[in-house]
Scaffold this motif. Structure first.
Motif, short mmCIF file in Angstrom:
data_model
loop_
_atom_site.label_atom_id
_atom_site.label_comp_id
_atom_site.label_asym_id
_atom_site.label_seq_id
_atom_site.Cartn_x
_atom_site.Cartn_y
_atom_site.Cartn_z
N PHE A 265 0.83 -1.21 0.00
CA PHE A 265 0.00 0.00 0.00
C PHE A 265 0.87 1.26 0.00
N SER A 266 1.86 1.22 -0.86
CA SER A 266 2.83 2.32 -0.84
C SER A 266 2.23 3.62 -1.34
N SER A 267 1.31 3.56 -2.32
CA SER A 267 0.75 4.82 -2.86
C SER A 267 0.16 5.66 -1.74
N GLU A 268 -0.65 5.00 -0.89
CA GLU A 268 -1.34 5.72 0.18
C GLU A 268 -0.33 6.36 1.13
N VAL A 269 0.65 5.53 1.56
CA VAL A 269 1.62 6.04 2.54
C VAL A 269 2.44 7.17 1.94
N TYR A 270 2.95 6.95 0.73
CA TYR A 270 3.81 7.98 0.12
C TYR A 270 3.03 9.27 -0.15
N LEU A 271 1.77 9.11 -0.51
CA LEU A 271 0.94 10.29 -0.76
C LEU A 271 0.83 11.15 0.49
N ILE A 272 0.61 10.46 1.60
CA ILE A 272 0.49 11.21 2.86
C ILE A 272 1.83 11.85 3.24
N LEU A 273 2.93 11.05 3.10
CA LEU A 273 4.25 11.60 3.40
C LEU A 273 4.52 12.83 2.55
N ALA A 274 4.23 12.68 1.25
CA ALA A 274 4.48 13.79 0.33
C ALA A 274 3.66 15.01 0.73
N PHE A 275 2.44 14.77 1.15
CA PHE A 275 1.57 15.88 1.53
C PHE A 275 2.15 16.64 2.72
N VAL A 276 2.66 15.90 3.71
CA VAL A 276 3.23 16.57 4.89
C VAL A 276 4.49 17.37 4.50
N TYR A 277 5.38 16.72 3.71
CA TYR A 277 6.57 17.45 3.25
C TYR A 277 6.16 18.70 2.49
N PHE A 278 5.14 18.55 1.64
CA PHE A 278 4.70 19.68 0.83
C PHE A 278 4.23 20.83 1.72
N CYS A 279 3.49 20.50 2.77
CA CYS A 279 2.98 21.55 3.64
C CYS A 279 4.12 22.37 4.22
N PHE A 280 5.16 21.69 4.70
CA PHE A 280 6.30 22.42 5.29
C PHE A 280 7.00 23.27 4.22
N CYS A 281 7.27 22.65 3.07
CA CYS A 281 8.04 23.36 2.04
C CYS A 281 7.23 24.53 1.48
N TYR A 282 5.93 24.30 1.27
CA TYR A 282 5.12 25.36 0.71
C TYR A 282 5.01 26.53 1.70
#
Lengths: 388, 265
Positions: free
Chosen positions: A352-369
């Motif tokens: 279930f990597s898509s789900e996990v990576y999507l969430i990880l990416a979202f959190v990273y994105f929030c900080f970077c944005y």
């Protein structure tokens, strides 16, 4: 004003006449969404064709994503008698719907890694403290000497919370820290220490009176820039202990932290140096002529101008290093990304990597944005002072 | 007086060794840029309260000479003595000299990230260690003197060139220098702004300030200068009163220069 007095002719010929016909605003541009769409999306036949084609692809993709992420998603799974999740429903939905149950089941592990389960409020408080620290530091009315004190106090509190062993908090060894606090610790300490260091290195590299310091700074920057971060991390984690005397062992996280600081400082130093070079010589000369000493000149005149000039590349480097902290996974430190990866290696949640990576990416994105938005705000604010 | 304590040496226009001492002495000063000999055996002396205009064709070394006086450029040979202190590699002597020597640049060089008021108070606060409030009052008094007190809270980029240059003069004066150096102060200005800056400089000259001014404004030189120095190819070719220099040039080089600038006007 003086010029108004010595200038009688234009006040008759120019100002009044213009005043009579002057309008409040320039002629209004065509406003509203429809004219905008017409002009920008459907101006010609090929523009229309591209708009339609892209719109179709986008709509198809959006619908598919919506179906996958929401309509057909599996939000939770039952647990068997041993408390092991039964992921059969997720497996049947695979490819059609997302399995958000993995996040619901394992979010605490992703956030806090293997930190003692019933003590996980401590890293949670640390994350909140970090966010509060960022928030305070972002506000210009707090840019005073006291801010440094606040930082030291907050960082001390974070250290106490994470390690424990005092005030009745059970001791949690650093090996079992993990998840988001690790990422925030590495990034915050890394950039907070690397940034001042980089300013010193940049100044040292431009120094004309101290050739030895200059050579040292050049050597440092070129050496660090010449090797990949991964190899520096490897050196910090594997080779460094070999050179230490027997029995002396520096914490692995600290070693990685130092490696990141040294690495980031070299890159930031070059950015800062670019800013220093862009400050006109006249500014240096005016400061000299007024009798300012080197450090007064640097702190009051040169750096404020140099750093304003390099906000975009500076934030670019900051964002890059925030994400690069995830490389510590190769030396066995479980930051936010590696905690996510670890979940995916559990038998129940494999695949279930898509789900996990999507969430990880979202959190990273929030900080970077957030960083990117903040830097744009700063640029606007500083730009306002310079504009006529 | 508390002021005298805050500004050591300020009241002592006569210090350190008597009133007769020249403000600036240049003694066989030489300087090279690489192989180019930009200052050749410059020897001259400027008395306290003297107003000196330095003129000459571009590249004659006049800017380099006045920039040597506060060591924005290093001279390689000879001696420069400012206010009784010799310019050497000794940083303490340099600090002392820069405190007493104000400079106005061709490109104004105001600090763009600071307001007009902050531009003026920066050096008094950090170099003279003057309390902020006192420095602000001082700055406002000088801004009134250059007739732009109402711009105090604007940023340099919001002002016209002439206004910026007047602020630059006020900024230098806030250090209460004994000597003012002007490096082509009107060369970067639009013609209609030259007069306002020259007027400010004339007013300053009337206060008895020692001034060394590199400029092409011959009208200004005639009006205020006690002495005009004509330089060419790194040398002082002639030195004299404005009348001597402009009406009775002795060298061919000065005659040629005067004919060129007069044709230009």
């Amino acid at each position: 004003m003086k010029s108004a007095q010595i200038d009688p002719v234009p006040s008759v010929a120019g100002t009044t006449a213009v005043g009579a016909v002057a309008r409040e605003r320039p002629p209004a541009a065509v406003l509203g969404p429809w004219p905008w769409i017409r002009r920008n999306l459907f101006a010609s036949w090929w523009s229309t064709a591209i708009t339609l084609a892209l719109g179709y692809v986008l709509a198809r993709w959006a619908v598919a994503f919506f179906d996958w992420a929401f309509v057909n998603a599996v939000w939770s799974v039952p647990y068997n008698a041993e408390g092991v999740p039964d992921t059969a429903s997720c497996r049947t939905a695979k490819g059609i719907g997302a399995c958000w149950a993995v996040i619901g089941d394992r979010f605490r592990f992703i956030l806090f890694g293997r930190y003692t389960y019933d003590q996980q409020w401590r890293p949670a408080v640390c994350v909140v403290l970090f966010l509060a620290l960022y928030g305070i530091s972002a506000l210009r009315q707090f840019w005073r000497r006291e801010l440094l004190l606040i930082w030291l106090v907050v960082l001390a509190i974070i250290g106490i919370l994470m390690w424990g062993g005092v005030f009745g908090l059970p001791y949690v060894p650093q090996d079992s820290w993990g998840g988001l606090p690790i990422t925030l610790i590495l990034a915050t300490f890394g950039l907070a220490v690397a940034f001042p260091l980089s300013i010193l290195v940049a100044l040292g590299r431009r120094s004309r009176n101290l050739p030895a310091v200059r050579a040292l700074c050049i050597g440092y920057v070129e050496l660090i820039r010449g090797v990949p971060l991964i190899s520096v991390l490897f050196m910090a984690s594997v080779m460094f202990p070999l050179f230490m005397p027997e029995g002396v062992n520096i914490d692995k996280l600290l070693r990685a932290q130092i490696a990141i600081i040294l690495f980031a400082a070299a890159y930031l130093a070059e950015v800062v140096r670019g800013g220093l070079q862009a400050v006109p010589t006249g500014q240096y000369e005016a400061a000299d002529a007024l009798g300012l000493r080197y450090w007064q000149k640097t702190r009051l005149i040169i750096l404020p101008q140099a750093l304003r000039l390099v906000i975009p590349p500076l934030v670019n480097t900051f964002i890059g290093f925030f994400k690069d902290t995830s490389l510590v996974l190769i030396i066995g430190i479980f930051d936010f990304l590696s905690a996510g990866k670890l979940v995916l290696s559990e038998p129940a949640w494999q695949g279930f990597s898509s789900e996990v990576y999507l969430i990880l990416a979202f959190v990273y994105f929030c900080f970077c944005y957030a960083m990117a938005r903040y830097s744009r705000g700063l640029e606007r604010e500083f730009g306002a002072a310079k504009r006529r | 007086m508390s002021e005298a304590g805050a500004i050591p040496g300020q009241s002592a226009q006569t210090s350190p060794s008597g009133a007769g001492q020249p403000a600036i002495v240049l003694d066989r000063v030489n300087k090279w840029y690489g192989a180019i000999h930009v200052l050749r055996d410059i020897s001259t002396s400027i008395a306290q309260g003297e107003r000196v205009v330095v003129c000459g064709p571009s590249g004659s070394g006049k800017s380099t000479m006045i920039r040597c006086i506060n060591r924005l450029e290093r001279h390689e040979e000879g001696r420069i003595i400012v206010d009784g202190i010799e310019l050497t590699d000794d940083l303490r002597a340099l600090d002392q000299i820069r405190r007493e020597v104000g400079m106005v640049f061709q490109q104004f060089n105001l600090f763009p990230h600071l307001t007009i008021l902050e531009n003026c108070t920066l050096a008094p606060v950090w170099v003279r260690k003057m309390p902020k409030k006192e420095a602000e009052e001082l700055a406002m008094s000088y801004l009134r003197r250059v007739r732009i007190p109402e711009q105090a809270h604007k940023y340099p980029a919001q002002l016209s060139g002439g206004q910026q240059q007047r602020v630059a003069i006020a900024r230098a004066l806030c250090m209460r220098p004994k000597i003012m150096l002007f490096d082509e102060p009107t060369s970067a200005l639009d013609p209609e702004m030259i007069k306002e800056v020259l007027d400010t400089m004339i007013e300053l000259a009337e206060t008895g300030m020692t001034m060394v001014c590199v400029t092409h404004e011959m009208g200004f030189a005639r009006q205020v200068a006690d002495c005009v120095i004509f330089m060419d190819r790194g040398e002082i070719v002639e030195r004299g009163t404005p009348a001597q220099i402009f009406e009775d040039p002795r060298t061919e080089r000065l005659k040629l220069f005067l004919s060129q600038i007069l044709r230009g006007h």
